[in-house]
Enzyme design. Structure first.
Site, PDB file in Angstrom:
ATOM      1  N   TYR A   1     -10.175  -3.263 -17.126  1.00  0.00           N
ATOM      2  CA  TYR A   1      -9.411  -4.046 -16.151  1.00  0.00           C
ATOM      3  C   TYR A   1      -7.958  -3.574 -16.119  1.00  0.00           C
ATOM      4  O   TYR A   1      -7.362  -3.410 -15.050  1.00  0.00           O
ATOM      5  CB  TYR A   1      -9.446  -5.540 -16.527  1.00  0.00           C
ATOM      6  CG  TYR A   1     -10.734  -6.256 -16.200  1.00  0.00           C
ATOM      7  CD1 TYR A   1     -11.195  -6.358 -14.891  1.00  0.00           C
ATOM      8  CD2 TYR A   1     -11.488  -6.870 -17.211  1.00  0.00           C
ATOM      9  CE1 TYR A   1     -12.376  -7.039 -14.595  1.00  0.00           C
ATOM     10  CE2 TYR A   1     -12.665  -7.554 -16.926  1.00  0.00           C
ATOM     11  CZ  TYR A   1     -13.102  -7.628 -15.614  1.00  0.00           C
ATOM     12  OH  TYR A   1     -14.266  -8.301 -15.323  1.00  0.00           O
TER      13      TYR A   1
ATOM     14  N   LYS B   1      -3.910   0.719  -4.302  1.00  0.00           N
ATOM     15  CA  LYS B   1      -5.140   0.036  -3.888  1.00  0.00           C
ATOM     16  C   LYS B   1      -4.863  -1.403  -3.485  1.00  0.00           C
ATOM     17  O   LYS B   1      -5.298  -1.862  -2.410  1.00  0.00           O
ATOM     18  CB  LYS B   1      -6.164   0.078  -5.023  1.00  0.00           C
ATOM     19  CG  LYS B   1      -7.424  -0.730  -4.726  1.00  0.00           C
ATOM     20  CD  LYS B   1      -8.467  -0.565  -5.805  1.00  0.00           C
ATOM     21  CE  LYS B   1      -8.059  -1.212  -7.102  1.00  0.00           C
ATOM     22  NZ  LYS B   1      -9.139  -1.138  -8.119  1.00  0.00           N
ATOM     23  N   TYR B   2      -4.112  -2.120  -4.307  1.00  0.00           N
ATOM     24  CA  TYR B   2      -3.888  -3.543  -4.020  1.00  0.00           C
ATOM     25  C   TYR B   2      -2.906  -3.754  -2.873  1.00  0.00           C
ATOM     26  O   TYR B   2      -2.975  -4.768  -2.167  1.00  0.00           O
ATOM     27  CB  TYR B   2      -3.444  -4.258  -5.293  1.00  0.00           C
ATOM     28  CG  TYR B   2      -4.542  -4.239  -6.332  1.00  0.00           C
ATOM     29  CD1 TYR B   2      -5.746  -4.911  -6.106  1.00  0.00           C
ATOM     30  CD2 TYR B   2      -4.411  -3.515  -7.509  1.00  0.00           C
ATOM     31  CE1 TYR B   2      -6.771  -4.865  -7.031  1.00  0.00           C
ATOM     32  CE2 TYR B   2      -5.441  -3.465  -8.440  1.00  0.00           C
ATOM     33  CZ  TYR B   2      -6.617  -4.146  -8.191  1.00  0.00           C
ATOM     34  OH  TYR B   2      -7.641  -4.091  -9.104  1.00  0.00           O
TER      35      TYR B   2
ATOM     36  N   GLU C   1     -16.118 -15.160 -10.241  1.00  0.00           N
ATOM     37  CA  GLU C   1     -16.235 -14.082 -11.230  1.00  0.00           C
ATOM     38  C   GLU C   1     -17.334 -14.418 -12.230  1.00  0.00           C
ATOM     39  O   GLU C   1     -17.393 -15.541 -12.758  1.00  0.00           O
ATOM     40  CB  GLU C   1     -14.897 -13.888 -11.960  1.00  0.00           C
ATOM     41  CG  GLU C   1     -14.917 -12.893 -13.095  1.00  0.00           C
ATOM     42  CD  GLU C   1     -15.452 -11.533 -12.681  1.00  0.00           C
ATOM     43  OE1 GLU C   1     -16.323 -11.006 -13.394  1.00  0.00           O
ATOM     44  OE2 GLU C   1     -14.999 -11.000 -11.634  1.00  0.00           O
TER      45      GLU C   1
ATOM     46  N   ASP D   1     -22.145 -15.795 -10.911  1.00  0.00           N
ATOM     47  CA  ASP D   1     -22.556 -14.608 -10.154  1.00  0.00           C
ATOM     48  C   ASP D   1     -22.530 -14.985  -8.668  1.00  0.00           C
ATOM     49  O   ASP D   1     -23.090 -16.020  -8.277  1.00  0.00           O
ATOM     50  CB  ASP D   1     -23.972 -14.192 -10.581  1.00  0.00           C
ATOM     51  CG  ASP D   1     -24.415 -12.870  -9.951  1.00  0.00           C
ATOM     52  OD1 ASP D   1     -24.135 -12.637  -8.755  1.00  0.00           O
ATOM     53  OD2 ASP D   1     -25.059 -12.070 -10.655  1.00  0.00           O
ATOM     54  N   MET D   2     -21.865 -14.183  -7.869  1.00  0.00           N
ATOM     55  CA  MET D   2     -21.706 -14.513  -6.445  1.00  0.00           C
ATOM     56  C   MET D   2     -23.046 -14.682  -5.732  1.00  0.00           C
ATOM     57  O   MET D   2     -23.151 -15.407  -4.735  1.00  0.00           O
ATOM     58  CB  MET D   2     -20.874 -13.438  -5.743  1.00  0.00           C
ATOM     59  CG  MET D   2     -21.563 -12.084  -5.602  1.00  0.00           C
ATOM     60  SD  MET D   2     -20.517 -10.803  -4.900  1.00  0.00           S
ATOM     61  CE  MET D   2     -19.475 -10.373  -6.295  1.00  0.00           C
TER      62      MET D   2
ATOM     63  N   GLU E   1     -13.945  -6.116  -4.118  1.00  0.00           N
ATOM     64  CA  GLU E   1     -13.680  -4.729  -4.502  1.00  0.00           C
ATOM     65  C   GLU E   1     -14.807  -4.337  -5.442  1.00  0.00           C
ATOM     66  O   GLU E   1     -14.676  -4.382  -6.668  1.00  0.00           O
ATOM     67  CB  GLU E   1     -12.305  -4.598  -5.170  1.00  0.00           C
ATOM     68  CG  GLU E   1     -11.786  -3.172  -5.202  1.00  0.00           C
ATOM     69  CD  GLU E   1     -12.453  -2.322  -6.268  1.00  0.00           C
ATOM     70  OE1 GLU E   1     -13.455  -1.641  -5.935  1.00  0.00           O
ATOM     71  OE2 GLU E   1     -11.996  -2.341  -7.408  1.00  0.00           O
TER      72      GLU E   1
ATOM     73  N   GLU F   1     -22.076   1.091  -6.976  1.00  0.00           N
ATOM     74  CA  GLU F   1     -21.929  -0.039  -7.899  1.00  0.00           C
ATOM     75  C   GLU F   1     -22.494  -1.318  -7.282  1.00  0.00           C
ATOM     76  O   GLU F   1     -22.139  -2.428  -7.660  1.00  0.00           O
ATOM     77  CB  GLU F   1     -20.464  -0.203  -8.314  1.00  0.00           C
ATOM     78  CG  GLU F   1     -19.982   0.953  -9.183  1.00  0.00           C
ATOM     79  CD  GLU F   1     -18.581   0.754  -9.743  1.00  0.00           C
ATOM     80  OE1 GLU F   1     -18.032  -0.359  -9.609  1.00  0.00           O
ATOM     81  OE2 GLU F   1     -18.042   1.715 -10.300  1.00  0.00           O
TER      82      GLU F   1
END
Length: 651
Positions: free
Chosen positions: A339, A348-349, A407, A435-436, A451, A460
């Site tokens: 992380y 990126k952000y 998350e 878990d989404m 992301e 991924e």
């Protein structure tokens, strides 16, 4: 002493050697070495045995010096052995052939006894070099630390335009020559040994740019720069053409050492007047003059004027050509260090913040700002960087947000709670530890931010994750990213091939690796493979994919060897905001993703002018997703990773 100082460069290319043309008999070798080192050369390429020697029964090998005249560190660090050039293991004359093989083995045995790091083998004397390769391959089986560098002239029959006049005036260039073909035959006969490398003689004429490019994927260890390749500037000092300069700079960037060879062709000023480097007003004092010092001065000048390595390159330098297994984001929980690394990617952000800001402006008109609160869900929130970027976008645009941070990693959730408390976001952000794909949202989202991208876009499992999460996105909701596309291109990558080959199994050749590609040759422009778009509410949607691609090699490349395919992605976050690593559109200064590499179990030889046709499949099962790939033209390969037997991503 090294050529100079360049921030971040610790590679062998900092060192420059000199070739000793005459046999240093008796005690001559120490004097030659000392003179060369005192003149700022770092090492010598020297013959180890009298070139007039021919094997006779009972004769003592006439070596250039006893192993006692230099210390072990001097032999190892400052001497590269040069094998006798007369040897010809493919001669029709049997006596010459047998003498050559015996001498080759004797000289390399002596070099190994001296603990030399490398020996330079003479170039094959004829296109058919099977017996030479057989003898070298036998020797390679017994070597431990020493490398053998096969010496080859850097030439191909089609020179660049500026060299056409020179070629027309040189009858010796009329025959079709491609030294890469000779190298390829030799290394195939030696089964791609990792201890067999190349030393290229740089001549006054150069092949085309694309032909030269093939060598950057090969194990080139030394560029032997001939003095007759140098031009003379207005003040009488040696310099190189622009194309030679570009080639040398590229070699520096690929850790190739330079060795200067030949007789001095320039009448230069004595030391007291200084040393002028090339065509610039660069003056440097030298305490001891070697006949080839002016050429060294110019090479050092070229090295020192190179731009320093950018900060990003210095950060990534230790990852160059290092094979890493891709992340398994659903099966494994990321560690804090992972992380930490990704969160440092400011670019990126900032792109995500731009995308969210544009989406908010489109979603909430200016006259509804005070009365509308947008529901935004960050799925796969990690330790919170996308939450921060979304809230900053809301502040920037004056829009109100209600954020759900979803998350599955319980360790990251702890950090999320701490972040929200620290920043005072309790009224804005709700943390969901789930878990989404399993969470039942209390309301629908206006914007879904994720992301979940890998180096190949979908590797991924972003498609599978977002398919599960889009249940709680409004029908007119916005997904960021809105789409992503994978790309591949064929490459030469000898180092990567040898690193995988060292595992001695098929499984490693059927695994896709994340790798900071460096010592490779790009053989054709990248092409699109698979595209995914979100949200996708089609009842027939599925994430299986298949594509067939045909690549035409870059013009004037010549024949080449394809070791595998480099993979990239490009993603549209929202409208004109994108991020990606596809070379032609790559987001500058972004380091979260390295390319992916799909190897071939057996490298494919592609003749000059032939295309290469490759097939890629994305396969899905209830518990895993995997890729399969195969080449069908110019020669068929096995289908790699059939049924995901070697490499897969768990759902």
């Amino acid at each position: 002493m090294p050529l100079g100082q360049r921030a971040g460069d610790k590679s062998d290319s900092r060192y420059c050697g000199v070739e000793v043309l005459d046999f240093p008999a008796g005690e001559g070798l120490p004097a030659v070495l000392n003179h060369s080192l005192a003149s700022a050369f770092d090492f010598i390429l020297a013959p180890l045995v009298d070139p007039n020697y021919r094997p006779t029964p009972g004769a003592v090998l006439p070596v250039s010096a006893s192993d006692l005249v230099l210390g072990p560190a001097q032999w190892s660090n400052h001497v590269v052995g040069k094998i006798s050039e007369w040897i010809d293991l493919d001669a029709e004359d049997e006596r010459l052939r047998l003498d050559s093989e015996l001498t080759l083995k004797q000289e390399i045995a002596w070099a190994s006894h001296l603990s030399l790091q490398a020996c330079v083998l003479p170039a094959p004397r004829r296109p058919s070099c099977a017996n030479y390769a057989r003898a070298v391959n036998q020797i390679l089986q017994g070597l431990t630390n020493m490398h053998l560098w096969l010496r080859l002239p850097l030439e191909k029959s089609e020179p660049m335009d500026d060299d056409l006049d020179k070629v027309k005036n040189n009858s010796q260039m009329s025959e079709k020559v491609d030294s890469w073909e000779l190298w390829n035959s030799f290394r195939l006969l030696c089964d791609h040994s990792s201890q067999l490398c190349v030393a290229l003689d740089i001549l006054s004429t150069l092949p085309s740019i694309n032909s030269l490019g093939r060598w950057f994927g090969e194990p080139v260890r030394a560029a032997i720069l001939q003095t007759n390749a140098f031009l003379t500037n207005a003040k009488g000092y040696p310099c190189l053409s622009k194309r030679h300069q570009r080639l040398l700079t590229a070699f520096f960037n690929h850790s190739v050492q330079v060795i200067i060879s030949g007789r001095s062709n320039h009448n230069v000023s004595p030391v007291s007047e200084g040393v002028l480097s090339g065509d610039e007003n660069y003056i440097e004092e030298a305490p001891v003059r070697h006949a080839l010092s002016p050429y060294l001065d110019y090479v050092a000048y070229l090295y020192r004027r190179m731009d320093p390595l950018p900060e990003q390159e210095r950060f990534e330098i230790n990852y160059r050509d290092f094979l890493q297994s891709p992340l398994q984001p659903l099966m494994d929980n990321l560690e804090a260090q992972t992380y930490e690394t990704f969160e440092k990617d400011v670019v990126k952000y900032s792109q995500y913040q731009r995308a969210v800001a544009k989406a908010l402006v489109d979603r909430v008109p200016d006259d509804a700002v005070s009365t509308t609160r947008t529901v935004l869900m960050v799925v796969g929130a990690g330790r919170g960087p996308l939450v921060r970027a979304s809230l900053q976008a809301a502040e920037e645009t004056g829009r109100k947000l209600k954020v759900y941070a979803v998350e599955k990693n319980p360790n990251a959730v702890i950090t999320l709670h701490s972040l929200i408390k620290l920043e005072g976001w309790e009224s804005l952000v709700t943390v969901i530890s789930s878990d989404m794909r399993c969470w039942n949202a209390p309301e629908k989202a206006d914007i879904l931010v994720s992301e979940l991208l890998g180096s190949f876009g979908d590797n991924e499992l972003s498609p599978e994750c977002l398919d599960g999460a889009q249940r709680f996105l409004k029908p007119d909701g916005i997904s960021i990213p809105s789409s992503y596309t994978s790309f591949i291109q064929p490459i030469t990558a000898s180092k990567l091939h040898n690193d995988i080959k060292a595992h001695k199994d098929i499984a490693h050749f059927e695994t896709a690796y994340v790798v900071k590609l460096h010592r490779i040759a790009n053989l054709a422009p990248p092409q699109q493979v698979f595209t995914f778009t979100h949200p996708n509410f089609s009842p027939d949607a599925n994430n299986r994919r298949y594509t067939k691609l045909q690549f035409e090699m870059l013009p004037d490349t010549g024949s080449c060897l394809v070791h595998g395919f480099a993979g990239y992605f490009d993603s549209v976050l929202y409208k004109d905001v994108h991020l990606g690593i596809e070379p032609n559109t790559a987001t500058p200064n972004m380091f979260s993703w390295f390319p992916i590499f799909f190897p071939l179990r057996k490298p494919i030889y592609v003749p000059d002018g032939s295309p290469i046709e490759v097939h890629f499949w994305r396969c899905c099962a209830p518990t895993k997703v995997w890729y399969e790939w195969a080449v069908t033209t110019p020669s068929p390969s096995p289908i790699h990773n059939s049924n995901g037997r070697s490499y897969w991503v768990g759902l």
